[in-house]
Design an enzyme around this catalytic site. Sequence first.
Site, PDB file in Angstrom:
ATOM      1  N   ASP A 144      14.646  -5.657  16.527  1.00  0.00           N
ATOM      2  CA  ASP A 144      15.146  -5.664  15.159  1.00  0.00           C
ATOM      3  C   ASP A 144      16.444  -6.470  15.050  1.00  0.00           C
ATOM      4  N   CYS A 198      -7.515   1.561   7.915  1.00  0.00           N
ATOM      5  CA  CYS A 198      -7.049   2.147   6.650  1.00  0.00           C
ATOM      6  C   CYS A 198      -8.246   2.531   5.778  1.00  0.00           C
ATOM      7  N   CYS A 201      -8.542   4.579   2.162  1.00  0.00           N
ATOM      8  CA  CYS A 201      -7.338   5.410   1.950  1.00  0.00           C
ATOM      9  C   CYS A 201      -6.281   4.643   1.158  1.00  0.00           C
ATOM     10  N   CYS A 224      12.268  -0.655  -2.355  1.00  0.00           N
ATOM     11  CA  CYS A 224      12.087   0.415  -1.365  1.00  0.00           C
ATOM     12  C   CYS A 224      13.356   1.262  -1.240  1.00  0.00           C
ATOM     13  N   CYS A 251      13.683   6.207   4.221  1.00  0.00           N
ATOM     14  CA  CYS A 251      12.633   6.985   3.548  1.00  0.00           C
ATOM     15  C   CYS A 251      11.416   6.989   4.458  1.00  0.00           C
ATOM     16  N   CYS A 254       5.935   7.095   2.932  1.00  0.00           N
ATOM     17  CA  CYS A 254       4.639   6.429   3.141  1.00  0.00           C
ATOM     18  C   CYS A 254       4.077   6.712   4.531  1.00  0.00           C
ATOM     19  N   CYS A 258       0.625   9.509   5.766  1.00  0.00           N
ATOM     20  CA  CYS A 258      -0.464   8.771   6.415  1.00  0.00           C
ATOM     21  C   CYS A 258      -1.245   9.703   7.346  1.00  0.00           C
TER      22      CYS A 258
HETATM   23  C1  B12 Z   1      13.363  -6.495   6.272  1.00  0.00           C
HETATM   24  C2  B12 Z   1      12.898  -5.196   6.880  1.00  0.00           C
HETATM   25  C3  B12 Z   1      12.795  -4.087   6.047  1.00  0.00           C
HETATM   26  C4  B12 Z   1      12.947  -4.181   4.537  1.00  0.00           C
HETATM   27  C5  B12 Z   1      11.657  -4.780   3.942  1.00  0.00           C
HETATM   28  C6  B12 Z   1      10.384  -4.037   4.377  1.00  0.00           C
HETATM   29  C7  B12 Z   1       9.182  -4.906   4.662  1.00  0.00           C
HETATM   30  N1  B12 Z   1       8.024  -4.303   4.585  1.00  0.00           N
HETATM   31  O1  B12 Z   1       9.307  -6.083   4.973  1.00  0.00           O
HETATM   32  C8  B12 Z   1      13.246  -2.702   4.174  1.00  0.00           C
HETATM   33  C9  B12 Z   1      14.743  -2.480   4.166  1.00  0.00           C
HETATM   34  C10 B12 Z   1      12.696  -2.248   2.823  1.00  0.00           C
HETATM   35  C11 B12 Z   1      12.637  -1.984   5.360  1.00  0.00           C
HETATM   36  C12 B12 Z   1      12.213  -0.671   5.319  1.00  0.00           C
HETATM   37  C13 B12 Z   1      11.655  -0.004   6.411  1.00  0.00           C
HETATM   38  N2  B12 Z   1      11.613  -0.444   7.680  1.00  0.00           N
HETATM   39 CO1  B12 Z   1      12.040  -2.209   8.180  1.00  0.00          CO
HETATM   40  N3  B12 Z   1      12.301  -4.005   8.850  1.00  0.00           N
HETATM   41  C14 B12 Z   1      12.581  -5.107   8.272  1.00  0.00           C
HETATM   42  C15 B12 Z   1      12.599  -6.268   9.288  1.00  0.00           C
HETATM   43  C16 B12 Z   1      14.059  -6.587   9.659  1.00  0.00           C
HETATM   44  C17 B12 Z   1      11.886  -7.539   8.823  1.00  0.00           C
HETATM   45  C18 B12 Z   1      10.477  -7.282   8.226  1.00  0.00           C
HETATM   46  C19 B12 Z   1       9.946  -8.528   7.616  1.00  0.00           C
HETATM   47  O2  B12 Z   1       9.861  -9.559   8.242  1.00  0.00           O
HETATM   48  N4  B12 Z   1       9.627  -8.462   6.312  1.00  0.00           N
HETATM   49  C20 B12 Z   1       9.177  -9.626   5.590  1.00  0.00           C
HETATM   50  C21 B12 Z   1       7.826  -9.359   5.002  1.00  0.00           C
HETATM   51  C22 B12 Z   1       7.265 -10.636   4.385  1.00  0.00           C
HETATM   52  O3  B12 Z   1       7.071  -9.015   6.125  1.00  0.00           O
HETATM   53  P1  B12 Z   1       5.926  -7.952   6.076  1.00  0.00           P
HETATM   54  O4  B12 Z   1       6.187  -6.754   5.332  1.00  0.00           O
HETATM   55  O5  B12 Z   1       5.509  -7.808   7.485  1.00  0.00           O
HETATM   56  O6  B12 Z   1       4.960  -8.854   5.204  1.00  0.00           O
HETATM   57  C23 B12 Z   1       3.720  -9.198   5.602  1.00  0.00           C
HETATM   58  C24 B12 Z   1       2.755  -8.560   4.617  1.00  0.00           C
HETATM   59  O7  B12 Z   1       3.348  -8.571   3.306  1.00  0.00           O
HETATM   60  C25 B12 Z   1       1.597  -9.486   4.764  1.00  0.00           C
HETATM   61  N5  B12 Z   1       0.900  -9.741   3.523  1.00  0.00           N
HETATM   62  C26 B12 Z   1       1.365 -10.255   2.383  1.00  0.00           C
HETATM   63  N6  B12 Z   1       0.389 -10.358   1.500  1.00  0.00           N
HETATM   64  C27 B12 Z   1      -0.723  -9.938   2.116  1.00  0.00           C
HETATM   65  C28 B12 Z   1      -2.016  -9.854   1.667  1.00  0.00           C
HETATM   66  C29 B12 Z   1      -3.003  -9.380   2.563  1.00  0.00           C
HETATM   67  C30 B12 Z   1      -4.377  -9.308   2.085  1.00  0.00           C
HETATM   68  C31 B12 Z   1      -2.669  -8.981   3.895  1.00  0.00           C
HETATM   69  C32 B12 Z   1      -3.661  -8.477   4.839  1.00  0.00           C
HETATM   70  C33 B12 Z   1      -1.335  -9.064   4.309  1.00  0.00           C
HETATM   71  C34 B12 Z   1      -0.400  -9.543   3.410  1.00  0.00           C
HETATM   72  O8  B12 Z   1       2.067 -10.751   5.250  1.00  0.00           O
HETATM   73  C35 B12 Z   1       3.479 -10.706   5.375  1.00  0.00           C
HETATM   74  C36 B12 Z   1       3.956 -11.595   6.506  1.00  0.00           C
HETATM   75  O9  B12 Z   1       3.405 -11.216   7.756  1.00  0.00           O
HETATM   76  C37 B12 Z   1      11.810  -5.621  10.481  1.00  0.00           C
HETATM   77  C38 B12 Z   1      12.227  -6.103  11.869  1.00  0.00           C
HETATM   78  C39 B12 Z   1      11.620  -7.452  12.166  1.00  0.00           C
HETATM   79  N7  B12 Z   1      12.413  -8.400  12.585  1.00  0.00           N
HETATM   80  O10 B12 Z   1      10.421  -7.633  12.018  1.00  0.00           O
HETATM   81  C40 B12 Z   1      12.042  -4.111  10.283  1.00  0.00           C
HETATM   82  C41 B12 Z   1      10.867  -3.179  10.583  1.00  0.00           C
HETATM   83  C42 B12 Z   1       9.627  -3.765   9.953  1.00  0.00           C
HETATM   84  N8  B12 Z   1      11.221  -1.911   9.862  1.00  0.00           N
HETATM   85  C43 B12 Z   1      10.878  -0.879  10.449  1.00  0.00           C
HETATM   86  C44 B12 Z   1      11.025   0.423   9.889  1.00  0.00           C
HETATM   87  C45 B12 Z   1      10.872   1.595  10.842  1.00  0.00           C
HETATM   88  C46 B12 Z   1      11.281   0.589   8.525  1.00  0.00           C
HETATM   89  C47 B12 Z   1      11.236   1.904   7.727  1.00  0.00           C
HETATM   90  C48 B12 Z   1      10.121   2.836   8.126  1.00  0.00           C
HETATM   91  C49 B12 Z   1      12.623   2.588   7.878  1.00  0.00           C
HETATM   92  C50 B12 Z   1      12.785   3.849   7.070  1.00  0.00           C
HETATM   93  N9  B12 Z   1      12.254   4.967   7.504  1.00  0.00           N
HETATM   94  O11 B12 Z   1      13.436   3.842   6.052  1.00  0.00           O
HETATM   95  C51 B12 Z   1      11.051   1.366   6.274  1.00  0.00           C
HETATM   96  C52 B12 Z   1       9.565   1.233   5.905  1.00  0.00           C
HETATM   97  C53 B12 Z   1       9.324   0.591   4.579  1.00  0.00           C
HETATM   98  C54 B12 Z   1       7.953  -0.088   4.491  1.00  0.00           C
HETATM   99  N10 B12 Z   1       6.945   0.604   4.001  1.00  0.00           N
HETATM  100  O12 B12 Z   1       7.838  -1.263   4.886  1.00  0.00           O
HETATM  101  C55 B12 Z   1      10.187  -1.135  11.778  1.00  0.00           C
HETATM  102  C56 B12 Z   1       8.673  -0.925  11.618  1.00  0.00           C
HETATM  103  C57 B12 Z   1       8.015  -0.207  12.772  1.00  0.00           C
HETATM  104  C58 B12 Z   1       6.525  -0.133  12.565  1.00  0.00           C
HETATM  105  N11 B12 Z   1       5.912   0.931  13.055  1.00  0.00           N
HETATM  106  O13 B12 Z   1       5.918  -0.997  11.997  1.00  0.00           O
HETATM  107  C59 B12 Z   1      10.633  -2.655  12.051  1.00  0.00           C
HETATM  108  C60 B12 Z   1       9.597  -3.492  12.785  1.00  0.00           C
HETATM  109  C61 B12 Z   1      11.940  -2.576  12.864  1.00  0.00           C
HETATM  110  C62 B12 Z   1      11.691  -2.289  14.341  1.00  0.00           C
HETATM  111  N12 B12 Z   1      12.038  -3.192  15.238  1.00  0.00           N
HETATM  112  O14 B12 Z   1      11.155  -1.265  14.710  1.00  0.00           O
HETATM  113  N13 B12 Z   1      12.525  -2.812   6.441  1.00  0.00           N
HETATM  114  S1  SF4 Z   2      -1.714   6.158   4.410  1.00  0.00           S
HETATM  115 FE1  SF4 Z   2      -2.059   5.222   6.410  1.00  0.00          FE
HETATM  116  S2  SF4 Z   2      -4.301   5.028   6.601  1.00  0.00           S
HETATM  117 FE2  SF4 Z   2      -3.831   5.419   4.440  1.00  0.00          FE
HETATM  118  S3  SF4 Z   2      -3.713   3.342   3.556  1.00  0.00           S
HETATM  119 FE3  SF4 Z   2      -1.632   3.942   4.104  1.00  0.00          FE
HETATM  120  S4  SF4 Z   2      -1.341   3.098   6.155  1.00  0.00           S
HETATM  121 FE4  SF4 Z   2      -3.550   3.087   5.766  1.00  0.00          FE
HETATM  122  S1  SF4 Z   3       7.379   5.356   0.521  1.00  0.00           S
HETATM  123 FE1  SF4 Z   3       7.586   3.653   1.953  1.00  0.00          FE
HETATM  124  S2  SF4 Z   3       7.598   1.809   0.694  1.00  0.00           S
HETATM  125 FE2  SF4 Z   3       7.972   3.564  -0.661  1.00  0.00          FE
HETATM  126  S3  SF4 Z   3      10.176   3.751  -0.837  1.00  0.00           S
HETATM  127 FE3  SF4 Z   3       9.560   5.074   0.869  1.00  0.00          FE
HETATM  128  S4  SF4 Z   3       9.689   3.768   2.710  1.00  0.00           S
HETATM  129 FE4  SF4 Z   3       9.752   2.418   0.924  1.00  0.00          FE
END
Ligand code: B12
Ligand code: SF4
Ligand code: SF4
Length: 320
Positions: A144, A198, A201, A224, A251, A254, A258
């Site tokens: 991260d 998934c 769901c 978020c 938070c 989500c 799951c």
């Molecule tokens: C920025 C960031 C955040 C931001 C943005 C979240 C996000 N989803 O991107 C915020 C602050 C909101 C956040 C929150 C959280 N985060 Co965060 N975050 C990051 C960080 C630094 C970058 C993620 C990133 O690149 N985002 C950019 C977007 C574009 O990426 P993405 O979500 O993967 O987007 C992909 C999808 O949108 C997909 N997509 C888009 N359109 C479509 C359409 C289709 C059809 C499909 C299939 C896919 C698809 O393609 C995109 C590119 O791959 C990473 C660490 C890292 N360097 O990776 C940690 C990371 C993702 N976070 C993490 C965690 C734990 C969290 C939280 C759970 C923390 C918490 N409890 O509050 C929450 C979860 C929120 C959520 N549901 O995502 C962990 C996830 C662990 C895991 N099991 O996956 C990471 C990996 C950190 C780590 N090293 O452990 N986070």
């Molecule tokens: S709750 Fe879990 S299994 Fe259900 S859609 Fe979300 S990530 Fe997939």
């Molecule tokens: S449920 Fe997941 S996506 Fe929604 S606010 Fe909480 S961490 Fe962010």
Amino acid sequence: MIIFATKTINYFLSIKQIHAQLIKTEAKRLGFLSCGISKAEFLEEEAPRLEKWLNQNMHGEMQYMENHFDKRVDPTKLVDGSKSVISLLFNYFPSESQQDENAPKLSKYAFGTDYHFVIKDKLKSLLSFIQEEIGDVHGRAFVDSAPILEKAWAAKSGLGWIGKHSNLLTQQVGSFYFLAELIIDLDLNYDNPATDHCGSCTACIDACPTEAIVEPYKVDGSKCISYFTIELKNEIPNSVKGLFDNWMFGCDVCQDVCPWNGFSKPHNEPLFDPRPELLAMTKKDWEEITEDVFNKIFQKSAVKRTKFTGLQRNIQFLKE
Ligand code: B12
Ligand code: SF4
Ligand code: SF4
């Protein structure tokens, strides 16, 4: 006979397979949940999606997400001469929870010592092991901490699939773990992606308090609760008042809903255990928290990211 069989199997394994196996075995010994390996290359599918996400301003005020686009979508531009991305999972699912049901909620990942320190040390040990056992290997360790699409790499190397809430998850242990990587200049045997389970769901999408999961697999970061309570430096907008479901830092909604997280197993990393007084704090204790108490219970914690004033802002926002 067993020795003979092992030798025979090894004979048919390539050197890349043997090296990959050695690394995976050591990763397990160091406490990682699992380890998967991918070829370091341009992320063709993810690059346009990331570009769109940024253009739609879904990173809000997370300016750092705009930086180093080329490196973020191609590890060979981040680490010179890199050949392989070794992805690792590290469990943080706690066995205990906050005692007062009405206390403002703290995300599970932030209960103990900041994961950046804990995991970085283990990554360094793994890199040293590779250098001692395999030879002159160069690389860098990340958790991260750099422009890397960590979830995409973990999914590519078969550690799980990216769910509709956009986190990586597995059928065996759900999603409550951190992701980390070693990017190194050694060719290895590569793993295949896992399949998506998934299905139909939509529990995470339906439960998200701020409707941040704008479509399956796509989270608008700027909506978020995790963003508002950790990343946002300014005031939290009034438009989300009353929607925080009592979360003061991060938070877990989500992930909590799951069904695959029913299979989460408690971690066994003592450094992730919270101080007992933290779990015992009541709603009133949180509302009256002083900077001294904050510094004591969050010593070396990831919560330090918001600083005392940030946490106070969040608690106040829940109260009003
Ligand atoms: C920025 C960031 C955040 C931001 C943005 C979240 C996000 N989803 O991107 C915020 C602050 C909101 C956040 C929150 C959280 N985060 Co965060 N975050 C990051 C960080 C630094 C970058 C993620 C990133 O690149 N985002 C950019 C977007 C574009 O990426 P993405 O979500 O993967 O987007 C992909 C999808 O949108 C997909 N997509 C888009 N359109 C479509 C359409 C289709 C059809 C499909 C299939 C896919 C698809 O393609 C995109 C590119 O791959 C990473 C660490 C890292 N360097 O990776 C940690 C990371 C993702 N976070 C993490 C965690 C734990 C969290 C939280 C759970 C923390 C918490 N409890 O509050 C929450 C979860 C929120 C959520 N549901 O995502 C962990 C996830 C662990 C895991 N099991 O996956 C990471 C990996 C950190 C780590 N090293 O452990 N986070
Ligand atoms: S709750 Fe879990 S299994 Fe259900 S859609 Fe979300 S990530 Fe997939
Ligand atoms: S449920 Fe997941 S996506 Fe929604 S606010 Fe909480 S961490 Fe962010």
